[in-house]
Design a protein around this motif. Structure first.
Motif, short mmCIF file in Angstrom:
data_model
loop_
_atom_site.label_atom_id
_atom_site.label_comp_id
_atom_site.label_asym_id
_atom_site.label_seq_id
_atom_site.Cartn_x
_atom_site.Cartn_y
_atom_site.Cartn_z
N ALA A 16 -18.58 8.56 -0.46
CA ALA A 16 -17.88 8.75 -1.14
C ALA A 16 -15.76 9.02 -1.00
N GLU A 17 -15.54 9.75 -0.10
CA GLU A 17 -14.89 10.01 0.50
C GLU A 17 -13.29 8.82 0.82
N THR A 18 -11.73 9.06 1.35
CA THR A 18 -10.85 7.91 1.25
C THR A 18 -11.27 8.40 2.94
N VAL A 19 -10.57 7.42 3.68
CA VAL A 19 -10.33 7.54 5.04
C VAL A 19 -8.89 6.52 5.39
N THR A 20 -8.32 6.46 5.89
CA THR A 20 -7.22 6.05 6.69
C THR A 20 -7.03 4.93 7.33
N LEU A 21 -7.19 4.33 8.09
CA LEU A 21 -6.68 4.24 9.32
C LEU A 21 -5.68 3.30 9.36
N SER A 22 -5.29 3.35 11.35
CA SER A 22 -4.09 3.22 11.22
C SER A 22 -3.72 1.98 12.75
N CYS A 23 -2.44 1.62 12.35
CA CYS A 23 -1.78 0.45 12.97
C CYS A 23 -0.29 0.02 13.57
N THR A 24 0.10 0.24 13.91
CA THR A 24 0.73 -0.26 14.20
C THR A 24 1.22 -1.67 15.61
N TYR A 25 2.55 -2.43 15.01
CA TYR A 25 2.36 -3.24 15.76
C TYR A 25 3.65 -3.96 16.24
N ASP A 26 4.63 -4.76 17.45
CA ASP A 26 5.32 -4.14 17.36
C ASP A 26 5.80 -6.41 18.27
N THR A 27 7.08 -6.67 17.10
CA THR A 27 7.13 -7.93 16.92
C THR A 27 8.91 -8.32 16.84
N THR A 60 -4.13 -5.74 -1.67
CA THR A 60 -5.61 -4.79 -2.29
C THR A 60 -6.52 -5.59 -2.44
N GLU A 61 -7.69 -5.05 -1.84
CA GLU A 61 -9.78 -6.35 -2.05
C GLU A 61 -10.47 -5.12 -2.54
N ASN A 62 -10.99 -4.76 -3.58
CA ASN A 62 -11.64 -3.68 -4.01
C ASN A 62 -10.94 -2.33 -4.12
N ARG A 63 -12.03 -2.12 -2.44
CA ARG A 63 -12.14 -0.13 -2.30
C ARG A 63 -10.75 -0.72 -1.48
N PHE A 64 -10.38 -1.23 -0.55
CA PHE A 64 -9.57 -1.11 0.24
C PHE A 64 -8.22 -2.22 -0.13
N ALA A 72 8.88 -0.49 9.79
CA ALA A 72 8.20 0.92 10.41
C ALA A 72 7.14 -0.01 11.34
N LYS A 73 7.15 -0.91 10.89
CA LYS A 73 6.31 -1.46 12.01
C LYS A 73 5.00 -0.78 11.73
N SER A 74 4.29 -0.74 10.48
CA SER A 74 2.87 0.18 9.86
C SER A 74 1.75 -0.47 9.15
N PHE A 75 1.03 -0.81 9.51
CA PHE A 75 0.31 -0.88 8.56
C PHE A 75 -1.31 -1.12 8.59
N SER A 76 -1.12 0.76 8.02
CA SER A 76 -2.54 0.36 7.74
C SER A 76 -3.59 0.70 6.67
N LEU A 77 -4.60 0.83 6.95
CA LEU A 77 -6.23 0.34 6.23
C LEU A 77 -6.92 1.69 5.39
N LYS A 78 -6.84 0.93 3.68
CA LYS A 78 -6.87 2.74 2.85
C LYS A 78 -8.46 2.08 3.15
N ILE A 79 -9.52 2.87 2.94
CA ILE A 79 -11.01 2.62 2.08
C ILE A 79 -11.00 3.52 1.21
N SER A 80 -11.01 3.32 0.10
CA SER A 80 -11.53 4.76 -0.88
C SER A 80 -12.93 4.22 -1.49
N ASP A 81 -13.90 5.97 -1.42
CA ASP A 81 -14.87 5.69 -1.77
C ASP A 81 -15.77 5.00 -0.69
N SER A 82 -15.60 5.39 0.28
CA SER A 82 -16.43 5.26 1.76
C SER A 82 -17.97 4.68 1.57
N GLN A 83 -18.21 4.09 2.15
CA GLN A 83 -19.83 3.53 1.76
C GLN A 83 -20.53 3.06 3.01
#
Lengths: 116, 115
Positions: A16-27, A60-64, A72-83
């Motif tokens: 039920a908590e929210t979590v954020t996963l980090s990603c950076t890239y270089d191009t 966005t895709e539902n909880r994602f 900043a070449k950043s692309f983080s993923l947030k998952i809401s209401d974790s299951q």
């Protein structure tokens, strides 16, 4: 060459908590796509969410949802209401949008554990 | 079947032996990819097939690795004279067409262990 970096090898979150996963890239490319793929334990990898670099609006895709910061070449993923079913390895991936084809470049992954 | 099928699911072999890994993509998918997944190393691109075009072999790590795709469908990845560092999960993926969707459909992988 493109590189994708995921700096969090493992993360934990409670249900039920929210979590954020980090990603950076270089191009040096201006037009490209970014993805988050999910690989549950002993199961096939599947696409979670996709972002076109030319779009300013975050996908966005539902909880994602993603936080795409092109400069900043950043692309983080947030998952809401974790299951519990969100427990999986998550891979960030990059693809050039060039013809005739492109392959995906993946990060090393973040293992997410969702606990009750 | 409806998904990408890979066989064998597990293979244990002795160093120096040859192995063949098979991938049966989703019917109608023209693009086929092989990736290697090693512990802690993410996914490493190996080779790409698109229709009747010459494959992109740029990711193959050595000349011990080869792959073919017969009739635009089933693909076989062959590793000759296997080494312990070849131990990994070999993933196959397919997509409907090359280029710009980025949605690859993955198989469950073939886990190779070289003793």
């Amino acid at each position: 060459a493109q590189t994708v970096t995921q700096s969090q090898p493992e993360m934990s979150v409670q249900e039920a908590e929210t979590v954020t996963l980090s990603c950076t890239y270089d191009t040096s490319e201006n037009n490209y796509y970014l993805f988050w793929y999910k690989q549950p334990p002993s199961r096939q990898m599947i696409l979670v969410i996709r972002q076109e670099a030319y779009k300013q609006q975050n996908a966005t895709e539902n909880r994602f949802s993603v936080n795409f910061q092109k400069a900043a070449k950043s692309f983080s993923l947030k998952i809401s209401d974790s299951q519990l079913g969100d427990t999986a390895m998550y891979f960030c991936a990059f693809m050039k949008s060039s013809l005739p084809y492109s392959t995906l470049t993946f990060g090393k992954g973040t293992m997410l554990l969702v606990s009750p | 079947g409806a998904g990408v099928s890979q066989s064998p699911s597990n293979k244990v072999t002795e160093k120096g032996k040859d192995v063949e890994l098979r991938c049966d993509p989703i019917s109608g998918h023209t693009a086929l990819y092989w990736y290697r997944q090693s512990l802690g190393q993410g996914l490493e691109f190996l080779i790409y097939f698109q229709g009747n075009s010459a494959p992109d072999k740029s990711g193959l790590p050595s000349d011990r690795f080869s792959a073919e795709r017969t009739g635009g469908s089933v693909s076989t990845l062959t590793i000759q004279r296997t080494q312990q560092e070849d131990s990994a999960v070999y993933l196959c993926a397919s997509s409907f067409q090359s280029g710009n969707t980025g949605e690859l459909f993955f198989g469950e992988g073939s886990r190779l262990t070289v003793l």
